[in-house]
Design an enzyme around this catalytic site. Structure first.
Site, PDB file in Angstrom:
ATOM      1  N   THR A 263     -10.496  -8.847   5.109  1.00  0.00           N
ATOM      2  CA  THR A 263      -9.479  -9.897   5.151  1.00  0.00           C
ATOM      3  C   THR A 263      -9.606 -10.769   6.393  1.00  0.00           C
ATOM      4  OG1 THR A 263      -7.075 -10.272   5.313  1.00  0.00           O
ATOM      5  CG2 THR A 263      -7.919  -8.251   6.265  1.00  0.00           C
ATOM      6  N   ASP A 264      -9.087 -11.990   6.293  1.00  0.00           N
ATOM      7  CA  ASP A 264      -9.003 -12.870   7.468  1.00  0.00           C
ATOM      8  C   ASP A 264      -7.950 -12.379   8.461  1.00  0.00           C
ATOM      9  OD1 ASP A 264      -6.916 -13.436   5.684  1.00  0.00           O
ATOM     10  OD2 ASP A 264      -6.824 -15.549   6.248  1.00  0.00           O
TER      11      ASP A 264
ATOM     12  N   ASP B  88      -7.909   8.975  -7.884  1.00  0.00           N
ATOM     13  CA  ASP B  88      -7.223   8.913  -6.604  1.00  0.00           C
ATOM     14  C   ASP B  88      -8.297   8.851  -5.520  1.00  0.00           C
ATOM     15  OD1 ASP B  88      -5.862   9.290  -4.256  1.00  0.00           O
ATOM     16  OD2 ASP B  88      -4.808  11.105  -4.888  1.00  0.00           O
TER      17      ASP B  88
ATOM     18  N   TYR C 178      -1.632  -3.984   8.694  1.00  0.00           N
ATOM     19  CA  TYR C 178      -2.573  -4.313   7.617  1.00  0.00           C
ATOM     20  C   TYR C 178      -3.917  -4.758   8.193  1.00  0.00           C
ATOM     21  CZ  TYR C 178      -4.861  -7.086   4.015  1.00  0.00           C
ATOM     22  OH  TYR C 178      -5.784  -7.614   3.161  1.00  0.00           O
TER      23      TYR C 178
ATOM     24  N   GLY D 223      -6.468  -4.479 -10.427  1.00  0.00           N
ATOM     25  CA  GLY D 223      -5.857  -5.536  -9.634  1.00  0.00           C
ATOM     26  C   GLY D 223      -6.482  -6.897  -9.869  1.00  0.00           C
TER      27      GLY D 223
ATOM     28  N   ALA E   3      -6.993  -1.561  -2.273  1.00  0.00           N
ATOM     29  CA  ALA E   3      -6.389  -1.618  -0.931  1.00  0.00           C
ATOM     30  C   ALA E   3      -4.886  -1.788  -1.067  1.00  0.00           C
ATOM     31  CB  ALA E   3      -6.961  -2.789  -0.130  1.00  0.00           C
TER      32      ALA E   3
ATOM     33  N   LYS F 110      -7.581  -2.761   7.902  1.00  0.00           N
ATOM     34  CA  LYS F 110      -8.769  -3.335   7.276  1.00  0.00           C
ATOM     35  C   LYS F 110      -9.925  -3.423   8.273  1.00  0.00           C
ATOM     36  CE  LYS F 110      -9.066  -4.570   3.604  1.00  0.00           C
ATOM     37  NZ  LYS F 110      -9.505  -3.776   2.414  1.00  0.00           N
TER      38      LYS F 110
END
Length: 360
Positions: free
Chosen positions: A160-161, A95, A183, A62, A119, A187
């Site tokens: 994440t924010d 995986d 989401y 990614g 993610a 997280k």
């Protein structure tokens, strides 16, 4: 057959094309590209050099994972990257929801540091496919944290924010989270599992990312270039309500390396950190900035001043306070948005000069 050799052999992907991609690293499923020439060669376990620090990067296919692999490789680390549906030459296919495979991976490669980038990061996808996404964002994270603690590796979890509701920015590391969507909740739960099973771990929260993409659509930021190019067609409305802080994945990768190097020497470097770009922009403002950077018209771009309808609620302004990193001299100066976006998008400009140096 060892778990790693079994994973290496499983290069074919018979997953139906319509199945949602839930095992990627901050990506939007661009076409598989050739392995870039500067991509770190995956070491065989017997070839790991004594004394050379080893890092395992999940989600290495990614946007952020690729940047992290390059950053550590350029600093002299031995890099092992894992992927799943887009695993390719020089990457291990794993995986992460398979506990035995994860355990075998860490046992065989014995990393000093694990940077967990993998993610499902698309809020709207998570609202529709919650169970599968939570398996990756929460359960796989829990497994990795447990195994990192068992093998003595530093565990660095990318968060994440979106763990904040956006009502009272800026947010410090100790402010109470209140995620608005699946989401963000997943997280946040991943953070809690990380610190519960691996108390010495590092959690790094970051906002929306862009960087050296394999396709323009790989990042929500770079995908705005397509809107800019629609100048000859009808007007295009873009959100002008939600405040974002677009951040270059290369800067995040540098912070990951600095945190890892310091934490290996100083056990007080643990817990939650924030890193973010400094420029506050809506999608509309990002698109206008992209148009200006490439000397393209922007008159067809129309600011939408009502919050757009979406299946997942999003915070209006989840600005991160990054003082902890800065006080410890572990931050980097974020690249200015205009120069960074030119650097990332010029490979996709019409003259096609990028084909000679796409992996610069």
């Amino acid at each position: 057959m060892s778990p790693i050799r079994r994973l290496r052999a499983a290069e074919g992907d018979d997953t139906p094309a319509e199945e949602p991609n839930l095992f990627t690293c901050f990506e939007a499923t661009p076409p598989v590209a050739a392995t870039p020439p500067d991509w770190p060669q995956q070491p065989h376990p017997e070839e790991l050099l004594v004394g050379v620090p080893r890092v395992l990067v999940t989600g290495a296919t990614g946007l952020l994972g690729r940047a992290v692999c390059r950053e550590f490789h350029s600093a002299g680390w031995t890099v092992t990257g894992t992927g799943y549906r887009r695993a390719r030459l020089r990457l291990l296919r794993c995986d992460l929801t398979d506990e035995d495979a994860v355990r075998g991976l860490l046992h065989e490669y014995k990393p000093d540091v694990i940077v967990h980038c993998a993610a499902e990061r698309r809020p709207d996808v998570m609202e529709r496919h919650t169970e599968a996404a939570v398996n990756l964002n929460v359960h796989a994270t829990s497994t990795l944290a447990k195994e990192a603690a068992t093998c003595g590796a530093l565990f660095l979890y990318i968060s994440t924010d979106y763990v904040f509701d956006g009502r009272n920015p800026p947010y410090g590391e100790d402010d109470s989270p209140n995620p608005l969507n699946v989401y963000g909740r997943s997280k946040l739960e991943g953070e809690r599992e990380t610190l519960r099973h691996c108390p010495g771990a590092v959690v790094l929260r970051v906002p929306v990312l862009f960087g050296e993409v394999e396709s323009v659509t790989e990042s929500v930021v770079t995908s705005l270039y397509l809107k800019v190019q629609e100048a000859s067609e009808e007007s295009c409305t873009l959100d002008h309500v939600l405040q974002r802080f677009p951040t270059d994945a290369r800067d995040v990768a540098a912070v990951c390396r600095k945190l890892s190097e310091r934490a290996r020497q100083d056990p007080s470097i643990r817990g939650i950190f924030h890193f973010s770009g400094k420029e506050q922009m809506t999608k509309y403002e990002m698109a206008v900035a992209i148009a200006q950077a490439f000397n393209l018209p922007s008159g067809h771009l129309i600011p939408l001043t009502e919050q757009p309808a979406a299946s997942a609620l999003r915070p209006i302004n989840s600005q991160l306070n990054c003082c902890r990193l800065e006080l410890l001299n572990l931050s980097v100066e974020p690249r200015p948005f205009t120069s960074a976006i030119i650097d990332c998008l010029w490979p996709f400009t019409p003259d096609k000069r990028w084909r000679q140096t796409v992996f610069h």
